[in-house]
Structure formats: C-alpha cells, structure tokens
Write a protein that holds these residues in place. Structure first.
Motif, mmCIF file in Angstrom:
data_model
loop_
_atom_site.group_PDB
_atom_site.id
_atom_site.type_symbol
_atom_site.label_atom_id
_atom_site.label_comp_id
_atom_site.label_asym_id
_atom_site.label_seq_id
_atom_site.Cartn_x
_atom_site.Cartn_y
_atom_site.Cartn_z
ATOM 1 N N LYS A 1 52.924 18.107 69.260
ATOM 2 C CA LYS A 1 51.721 18.909 69.067
ATOM 3 C C LYS A 1 50.536 18.173 69.651
ATOM 4 C CE LYS A 1 48.923 21.282 65.591
ATOM 5 N NZ LYS A 1 48.836 22.497 66.422
ATOM 6 N N LEU A 2 49.733 18.908 70.416
ATOM 7 C CA LEU A 2 48.499 18.378 70.994
ATOM 8 C C LEU A 2 47.498 19.519 71.075
ATOM 9 C CD1 LEU A 2 46.834 16.144 72.346
ATOM 10 C CD2 LEU A 2 47.851 16.848 74.538
ATOM 11 N N GLY A 3 46.505 19.474 70.174
ATOM 12 C CA GLY A 3 45.497 20.520 70.170
ATOM 13 C C GLY A 3 46.117 21.887 69.951
ATOM 14 N N GLN A 4 45.891 22.790 70.912
ATOM 15 C CA GLN A 4 46.412 24.152 70.788
ATOM 16 C C GLN A 4 47.869 24.277 71.239
ATOM 17 O OE1 GLN A 4 42.755 25.386 73.136
ATOM 18 N NE2 GLN A 4 43.090 27.253 71.939
ATOM 19 N N PHE A 5 48.413 23.215 71.785
ATOM 20 C CA PHE A 5 49.762 23.277 72.347
ATOM 21 C C PHE A 5 50.781 22.650 71.393
ATOM 22 C CE2 PHE A 5 46.911 23.461 75.974
ATOM 23 C CZ PHE A 5 47.480 24.453 76.755
ATOM 24 N N GLY A 6 51.984 23.143 71.472
ATOM 25 C CA GLY A 6 53.069 22.579 70.694
ATOM 26 C C GLY A 6 54.396 22.904 71.360
ATOM 27 N N ALA A 7 55.410 22.128 71.053
ATOM 28 C CA ALA A 7 56.733 22.361 71.639
ATOM 29 C C ALA A 7 57.793 21.761 70.729
ATOM 30 C CB ALA A 7 56.838 21.756 73.037
ATOM 31 N N THR A 8 58.980 22.321 70.808
ATOM 32 C CA THR A 8 60.141 21.797 70.101
ATOM 33 C C THR A 8 61.283 21.653 71.094
ATOM 34 O OG1 THR A 8 59.539 22.791 67.974
ATOM 35 C CG2 THR A 8 61.850 22.219 68.287
ATOM 36 N N PHE A 9 61.863 20.468 71.119
ATOM 37 C CA PHE A 9 63.058 20.213 71.920
ATOM 38 C C PHE A 9 64.179 19.827 70.963
ATOM 39 C CE2 PHE A 9 65.946 17.032 73.627
ATOM 40 C CZ PHE A 9 66.458 17.674 74.738
ATOM 41 N N ARG A 10 65.334 20.454 71.166
ATOM 42 C CA ARG A 10 66.452 20.165 70.278
ATOM 43 C C ARG A 10 67.739 20.145 71.096
ATOM 44 N NH1 ARG A 10 65.088 23.478 66.719
ATOM 45 N NH2 ARG A 10 66.000 25.269 67.754
ATOM 46 N N ALA A 11 68.526 19.110 70.912
ATOM 47 C CA ALA A 11 69.843 19.018 71.549
ATOM 48 C C ALA A 11 70.870 18.748 70.464
ATOM 49 C CB ALA A 11 69.876 17.908 72.600
ATOM 50 N N THR A 12 71.931 19.530 70.462
ATOM 51 C CA THR A 12 72.997 19.393 69.463
ATOM 52 C C THR A 12 74.327 19.267 70.188
ATOM 53 O OG1 THR A 12 71.750 20.824 67.950
ATOM 54 C CG2 THR A 12 74.055 20.382 67.408
ATOM 55 N N ARG A 13 75.008 18.174 69.938
ATOM 56 C CA ARG A 13 76.331 17.971 70.534
ATOM 57 C C ARG A 13 77.399 18.193 69.468
ATOM 58 N NH1 ARG A 13 80.555 14.480 71.024
ATOM 59 N NH2 ARG A 13 81.500 14.188 73.097
ATOM 60 N N TYR A 14 78.236 19.190 69.697
ATOM 61 C CA TYR A 14 79.333 19.501 68.802
ATOM 62 C C TYR A 14 80.604 18.829 69.322
ATOM 63 C CZ TYR A 14 76.239 23.223 67.126
ATOM 64 O OH TYR A 14 75.178 23.929 66.613
ATOM 65 N N GLY A 15 81.264 18.062 68.463
ATOM 66 C CA GLY A 15 82.493 17.407 68.851
ATOM 67 C C GLY A 15 83.632 18.386 69.031
ATOM 68 N N LYS A 16 84.762 17.873 69.449
ATOM 69 C CA LYS A 16 85.894 18.731 69.776
ATOM 70 C C LYS A 16 86.486 19.362 68.513
ATOM 71 C CE LYS A 16 89.433 15.073 69.713
ATOM 72 N NZ LYS A 16 90.487 14.408 70.512
ATOM 73 N N THR A 17 87.056 20.546 68.691
ATOM 74 C CA THR A 17 87.789 21.244 67.640
ATOM 75 C C THR A 17 89.124 21.701 68.216
ATOM 76 O OG1 THR A 17 86.782 23.382 68.173
ATOM 77 C CG2 THR A 17 85.659 22.036 66.541
ATOM 78 N N MET A 18 89.934 22.298 67.362
ATOM 79 C CA MET A 18 91.246 22.773 67.794
ATOM 80 C C MET A 18 91.439 24.218 67.351
ATOM 81 S SD MET A 18 94.186 22.019 69.277
ATOM 82 C CE MET A 18 94.473 20.240 69.179
#
Length: 829
Positions: free
Chosen positions: A732-749
């Motif tokens: 967040k900076l003044g009138q601006f804002g942002a969200t960054f999100r990274a999600t790594r899902y491990g292997k499944t079967m």
C-alpha cells in the motif's frame, strides 16, 4: 483418556457449569497492534494474543477476505491458510453444490466450525461419490458472506476437550462484525478466460472423429453484489447487517466426445449426423448458481452489567450441475424424446437458516454466558433434462427426487473467572460449562415417477432401469425423521506456573443418546525462554461423534442382473441387511493428538513452526459397493430375497497423520516505497492408513469382498497435497494498493481401479495478482486475476478418459477451471 463414563459424571459437571461461562466472542474485540492481535479461540483467557497462546492460531482479517477474486469463504480460506485445502470436484451429484474443505489432510467433518465461538450447524448432504471427503457431512461455510466477517481465527490443534465433537483437526471460528456505524458496498464481476489442453497424449482410439488438441473458453461469468451496514442500538448497542447476491454461470471443461453417437444406418454406414453433432456435449466444471444471503449480528447493553447478543442468517441457493452425457444410441435413451442424446441435470435447491441469541452478566466473580442457537440446512433435488427409461416414451423429463434436511438446537451455559492461587505466577483462569444439543435428520421421498419401475424392456429383452436417469428419487421406504440428544460439560484451567511457563488443562465429558459416552482431555503448555523464543506443545485425546447423516442416510435403486431385478441400497448401519453383512451401530471416532512447536519474534517479524501427529482409530467410512454374486447369495441365505447388495457406513479405518506448519509474518514500512505486509507459509502433511475394516460374515465368503479398497485408501493417503507453500504480499502506498499471492500445491494421486491406472498429478504453482486504486476516500476500484498464468492439472490419459468427456481429475487441489479475471468496486458508506 477415552473411556466409558456414566451419566452421573456428566450431570455433576453440568451442575458445576451452572456457575460459569466461556469467554465471549461478542465482547472480545480484536486489537490490531502489529502481531499482538487478541484471540478467543483455543484459550479462555482474556487479552491473550495470537503469538502468546499454547497452540497455533491463525488470524484471517476482513481485508484478506476482501482482497481476493472470490467471495466463496472456503476458497478465500484455502489461499490464506497453507494447511486448508478446497478441492472442487465435478460430476459428484450434490457435492458439486456443497463442496467441503479440509484442514491438515483430515476429513471435512473432523474440523469444528464456530460462529462467534458457538457451534455452527452442518449441511444435510453426506458426500457419497469418489471425491475428497467421501462419507463426510461437513459445515457449508459458503453460507456465511464474507461481508459480515470481522476476522477468522483458525486453531490448528485438536480441541475436542474444549469444544466437543468434530474438533480433531482443529477449529475455525468466524467472528462477526459489531459495528454501530459505517458500512461498505461491493460489486464484483469476473469471468474465466482460459485455454486448456484436451489430450495428455493422443485422443482415445476407436472413433473416426478427430478432435482438437486444445480449447479456448470464456465462461463462468460471476456477479456478486454485497454490502454491510452498522447501525446503533440505543447508546451502546449495535446492529450490523449484511446482504449478498451471487449469480454464477457454469464453467465447462469437458473434452471432445470420441464415441459413436448414433446407430449405424441399415446399409452399415455411419449416420451423417456423426460429422455435424457438437461433440463438446459434457458439462464438466463448476455449477451454475444463484444465491441470496442475509446475515445480521446484534448486541446491546441492558444495564446492571447484563448484555444481550444474537445473530441470524438465511441463504437460498439454487444450483444446476450435470451427470454424464447419454448419446443418442445409448440404451438408456429414448430417441423419440432425445433424438441427439441428452445431458441429465441435477438441480438442488438449498435453504439454510440459523438464529442464535444469548445473555452475558456477572455473578459474583463469575462472568456468565448463556445462549440458545438453532440452525437448519435443507436440500431438495430436481432432476431435469432426463427420463425414466422404464416408463417409455410417455416418461416425464423433469422429476422431484426428494431430499433431506438436518437441524441442530444448541443450549450453552458457561462461565469464566480468575482465582489467585498461592505459588502461581498469574491468576488461575477457570472456565466451566455445559452444552446440550438436539440434532435432527429427515429424508423425504420424491414423486413416484422419479423412482418407480414402469415395466419397459430394452431391445435385448433386459428390463430397463427404473427411476430418473442420473439420480433416481428417494423412495417412501427410504424416508426417515429422527433425532438424537447430546449433553456435555467441561472444565478448562489455565495459568502461568512461573513467569516463563504457561500451562492449561481441559477435560470434557459428553453423553449421546444414540452411541453412549465419551471423555476427552487436553494438556498444553508453553515455555518462553526469552522475549524472542518460546516452545509450545500439547497432548490430548479427542473424538468425533457419528453424524446423523452417516447413521441414517439411505437410498435404493433397482438394478437388473441377468434380467432379475435386485435392490441396490445404501443401508443404514442398523438395517437388518447391513447387520447380516456385519455392520454395527456407529461409534465415535477416537483420536490422539500430539503437537510441538516454536515461536520466534524479531522486532516485527514472527516465525512459528508447529509439528503435529494425529492418530485416529475407528474412522467412519462408507464401504465399497458390495454387489458380488457371493454377497447376493449370502444375503438371500439370510432370508432377504431380491436384495442385490449395497454399501453402508462402518467404523474401522485407523490412520496416522504427521505434519509441520510453518508461518512467517514480516510487515515492512519502506517509507516512500510504501508498506509491505508479507506472509510466507508452508504445510507438510503425510497420512498413512494403518487398518481397514473387516467383518466376520464377509471374510467367510470366497472370494472375500473388500470393505474398503485400495482406491479409497489412496484417496486418504495421497488424494490431498503432500505439501503446500504460499507467499502473500500486500502493498500500500497512498491511493494505490496491490496483492501478490503465489500458492504451490504439492503432488497428489488420482486413484485407479488397479495400480496400473493410478495417475499422479504433479505440483503446480498458482499465482494471483490484484491492483487497487482509491479513486476517492470512499470509492476503491480493483482489477485482478486469480490463476494468472492459467494453470491446469495434467490431462488424464485415454485409459482414464475413454469418452473424452472428463479430461481432468477431481483430485486436483486447485480445481480445473483456469484463469479468473475480475473487477471490483468498493464504496464505504
């Protein structure tokens, strides 16, 4: 500590609880002071911060919920918590509409859900199909709009001794807004803009129609309008109301159907329509849905130290999803009704209602809290665009298939006080309480045409299957209206033995009218070596009572085997046929939880690492379909003629789950570059099935049928990610804002019928990005994309996707709908 107790024990603790109360969520306001946020979940000591507890507690703020592209509570939590997963299966009947979430790899019904520290009612649906959570009946958190939520506290530790049944994996406590003024309105619109591969290698062989290699889609258009408003009640009271309307179009991720659709012509040639029919005939994706939700939370000071509080909610959800496509030449089709085949539609209507009211006051040194809450979830099925093949050309194409409902009435009388005890470094916090619960379950039949046999036979002389295609209606013989009661009482003590050593102990006794008694205990502690470093841990036993849905769900369909009709039934465990196969009345699941963790604090940076082991015995599972010839013969020998087998719920699966949660929070004020709030988190989780159920009756047959086969074992052990990593940065900076999100899902079967058909799903990283701009002090605009890089799981090989209709596995932990692009406008009142 699990053992038999008598009713006198419960009664004695209940009488003691008449003089006490729990910490009340209504009056415990969160303090936002860096990392010193006050929590009420997992502790009944006032003003305990999240980093000072003896167990791991995560806090999800309202802003975190708001700054995502989804308004689904389960989805918002899944990207905020590394140990919570929200798979989104398709072609799973009612589970398409009510999709459960899981915590720490456990079953969905092994996590307790609270609203303002009071037990929330579960959904009426029990998940029956091959997806994560098969056999469970869980709370539908998507009935709670994000707009009414102040924050969410997630206790990542067993807590059956503190809160009762279901709290094996942990507790999710949704704390509601208590605003007297202000408000906010929000409009979100988004759509799936995506491209996906149709084939893992080559299209299935056998057809003469070659499909494309990939497909572009723009669908899943979703509009959500929500608002909350705070209003004053008197001089100190509040009324906070929230409303939400959601209109969601379906997503369709089906493949190219390579099957022959029409019968061949008299000269043996293919019907010319084979070259013109739309072969993207499946609906494999998210449901179509219209949903309206209302929620209100209120409280007021009545004078003389007494306060009243309460909340109420209502949601109506109308959804549509599909079954498997029936080609024109399918024997289940009637070409006079559907000349080009048909796609049957399952259209549930869900009504969800809850209301809770309570009072708090002081009685001497005790803070008293009493409440009464009621909740009900009802699900009715309409089956559309289908037919009853056994009736013939006069069959209807829409059917009322009946449904079910679950309701819960809960009374709490609890209390808290402190007591100075010589030798302790802090006052002893004493909490005692009682809870009495009445649960009801009703299953009601559909119209006769939805289940009856109309007498028609197929071209080969085999009788046609009765009932509505894809979802035969519930029959009058399936109807049930039953209830049970449960009474419990607890004692919870917590104090600092020394300035560095915090200890707590809790004991809870419960009596259920259907399966008996349970006693659970918990011992937890924490040692602060310095202001920087602390160790914490707990050991406890717990339980989860069998749900009324598991005890009482039943449905019947008629299958013709060699021209002979047999009734295939999901039996109640107490049904005489199930008893003949070895079923017994369901007992509680028992657990032993051990955890050990550390807390590190460096200025504003915090790091927590918590290891855990959860051992469960007598897990309740849904058995395999027992329709083998020797099973039918055995059933007949016991005097049950015409029964072709079925399945039933049974105790008997033992599991051990080991895992580690790691969470780091790092807020940084970078001056001219703005403020960065960073959360890095990881979960490592492994479950092993150490025992499966057997019965003497079935073990005596040759060959002996398997009650819980390899596919269901693999679903428990490998159907959820072995690990999950997440990075979340808010700027967040003044009138601006942002969200960054990274999600790594491990292997499944993805489990197959044999090991040769097991299909592993590799790890995937999903990136979400949102940018915000405050146009005015009250109006904020946002643009974002969830799954920015349009990630999909691997497409299934032809051996697992023989029709081409289902290119993706239901075991993908992030679904398979692709990129979601959205815009949102928020206006503060």
């Amino acid at each position: 500590m699990q053992r038999t107790i008598n009713n006198k024990t419960v009664l004695a603790l209940s009488i003691a609880a008449m003089f006490a109360s729990t910490a009340q969520a209504q009056d415990s306001s969160a303090t936002e002071g860096g990392t010193a946020t006050v929590v009420v979940t997992g502790t009944r000591v006032a003003n305990r911060s999240a980093l000072d507890t003896a167990a791991a507690v995560d806090i999800i703020s309202a802003d975190t919920l708001k700054n995502t592209g989804t308004t689904e509570m389960n989805q918002a939590l899944s990207v905020a918590l590394p140990s919570l997963n929200f798979p989104r299966p398709s072609l799973t009947d009612g589970t398409d509409t009510i999709r459960p979430a899981t915590l720490r790899g456990m079953a969905p019904d092994q996590t307790l859900v609270l609203v303002n520290s009071k037990r929330r009612h579960s959904s009426a649906l029990v998940n029956l199909n091959g997806s994560v959570g098969r056999g469970s009946a869980a709370v539908d958190m998507n009935t709670i709009p994000t707009a009414i939520v102040k924050n969410i506290e997630v206790l990542r530790d067993g807590a059956a001794a503190q809160y009762g049944s279901d709290a094996i994996a942990g507790v999710i406590n949704l704390r509601l807004r208590t605003d007297r003024s202000g408000g906010e309105g929000s409009v979100t619109y988004g759509a799936r803009i995506t491209e996906y591969d149709l084939w893992n290698d080559v299209p299935p062989s056998g057809g003469t129609w070659s499909g494309p290699a990939s497909r572009e889609r723009t669908d899943g258009q979703s509009t959500t309008v929500s608002a909350w408003k705070g209003l004053p009640l008197g001089e100190s009271g509040y009324l906070t109301i929230a409303a939400e309307y959601k209109d969601q179009a379906k997503t369709e991720r089906g493949g190219y159907d390579m099957r022959q659709q029409y019968p061949k012509l008299a000269n043996g040639a293919f019907d010319p329509r084979e070259n013109t029919i739309n072969r993207f005939n499946a609906w494999y994706g998210d449901p179509e849905m219209q949903q309206t939700t209302l929620f209100a939370n209120a409280g007021n000071d009545l004078g003389n130290g007494m306060k009243a509080y309460g909340w109420a909610s209502y949601q109506k959800r109308e959804a549509r999803s599909a079954g498997y496509f029936r080609p024109a030449q399918d024997a289940r089709n009637i070409q006079a009704i559907y000349p080009d085949g048909f796609l049957p539609i399952i259209a549930p209507t869900v009504d969800d209602f809850s209301m809770t009211g309570g009072l708090t006051w002081s009685l001497g040194s005790w803070d008293i809290d009493t409440s009464l809450g009621y909740g009900k979830n009802k699900m009715r099925f309409e089956i559309q665009n289908t037919l009853n093949r056994s009736i013939g050309p006069s069959s209807k194409t829409e059917f009322d298939a009946g449904g079910f409902s679950y309701d819960q009435l809960v009374f709490n009388l609890t209390g808290v006080r402190t007591l100075d005890v010589a030798g302790l470094s802090s006052p002893l916090n004493i909490a005692v309480g009682t809870e009495v619960r009445r649960e009801g379950y009703e299953l009601f039949a559909g119209e006769p045409d939805s289940y009856r046999y109309g007498g028609q036979v197929l071209a080969n002389g085999t009788p046609a299957a009765p009932g509505a295609q894809v979802f035969p209606g519930f029959r009058p013989a399936n109807e049930i209206d039953t209830h049970r009661t449960a009474a419990g009482a607890f004692v919870d003590l917590e104090a600092n033995i020394t300035p560095q050593l915090l200890a707590s102990v809790a004991v809870r006794a419960e009596h259920y009218s259907d399966f008996g008694n349970s006693l659970a205990g918990k011992l937890a502690g924490r040692y602060d070596f310095s202001k920087i470093f602390a160790l914490r841990g707990s050991v406890q036993n717990g339980f989860r009572a069998p749900s009324p849905q598991q005890q009482n769900f039943t449905s019947t369909s008629t299958n013709f085997i060699n021209g002979v009709p047999f009734e295939i039934t999901t039996f109640k465990p107490t049904d005489p046929v199930a008893v003949a196969l070895g079923a017994q009345p369901l007992d509680a699941e028992k657990s032993v939880n051990v955890s050990l963790g550390g807390v590190l604090r460096f200025d504003r940076i915090s790091l927590t690492v918590d290891a855990y082991r959860i051992k469960i015995r007598d897990r309740i599972v849904l058995s395999e379909n027992l329709t083998q010839a020797n099973v039918r013969n055995y059933i007949a020998s016991q005097g049950f003629v015409g029964v072709g087998g079925g399945r039933f719920f049974i105790n008997g699966v033992n599991t051990t789950t080991d895992g580690v949660d790691i969470v780091m929070n790092w807020p940084v004020n970078a001056g001219a570059a703005g403020r960065f709030d960073t959360t890095l988190a990881a979960n490592f989780n492994s479950t092993e099935v150490t025992k499966t159920p057997v019965t003497a009756q079935l073990a005596a047959l040759t060959p002996a049928p398997v009650l819980f086969d390899r596919a269901n074992i693999i679903a428990i052990e490998e159907g959820q990610p072995k690990n999950k990593f997440s990075a979340n940065v808010n700027w967040k900076l003044g009138q601006f804002g942002a969200t960054f999100r990274a999600t790594r899902y491990g292997k499944t079967m993805t489990p197959g019928t044999t090991a040769a058909f097991d299909f592993p799903l590799a790890a995937r990283t999903i990136v979400d990005l949102e940018g915000r701009y405050a146009l005015t002090p009250k109006l904020t605009l946002a643009l974002g994309a969830d799954n920015l890089f349009d990630q999909y799981p691997e497409t299934l090989p032809p051996a697992l996707n023989t029709t081409g209709n289902t290119p993706f596995s239901n075991y993908s932990p992030f679904g398979r709908s692709g990129r979601f692009v959205y815009a949102r406008a928020n206006y503060a009142f």
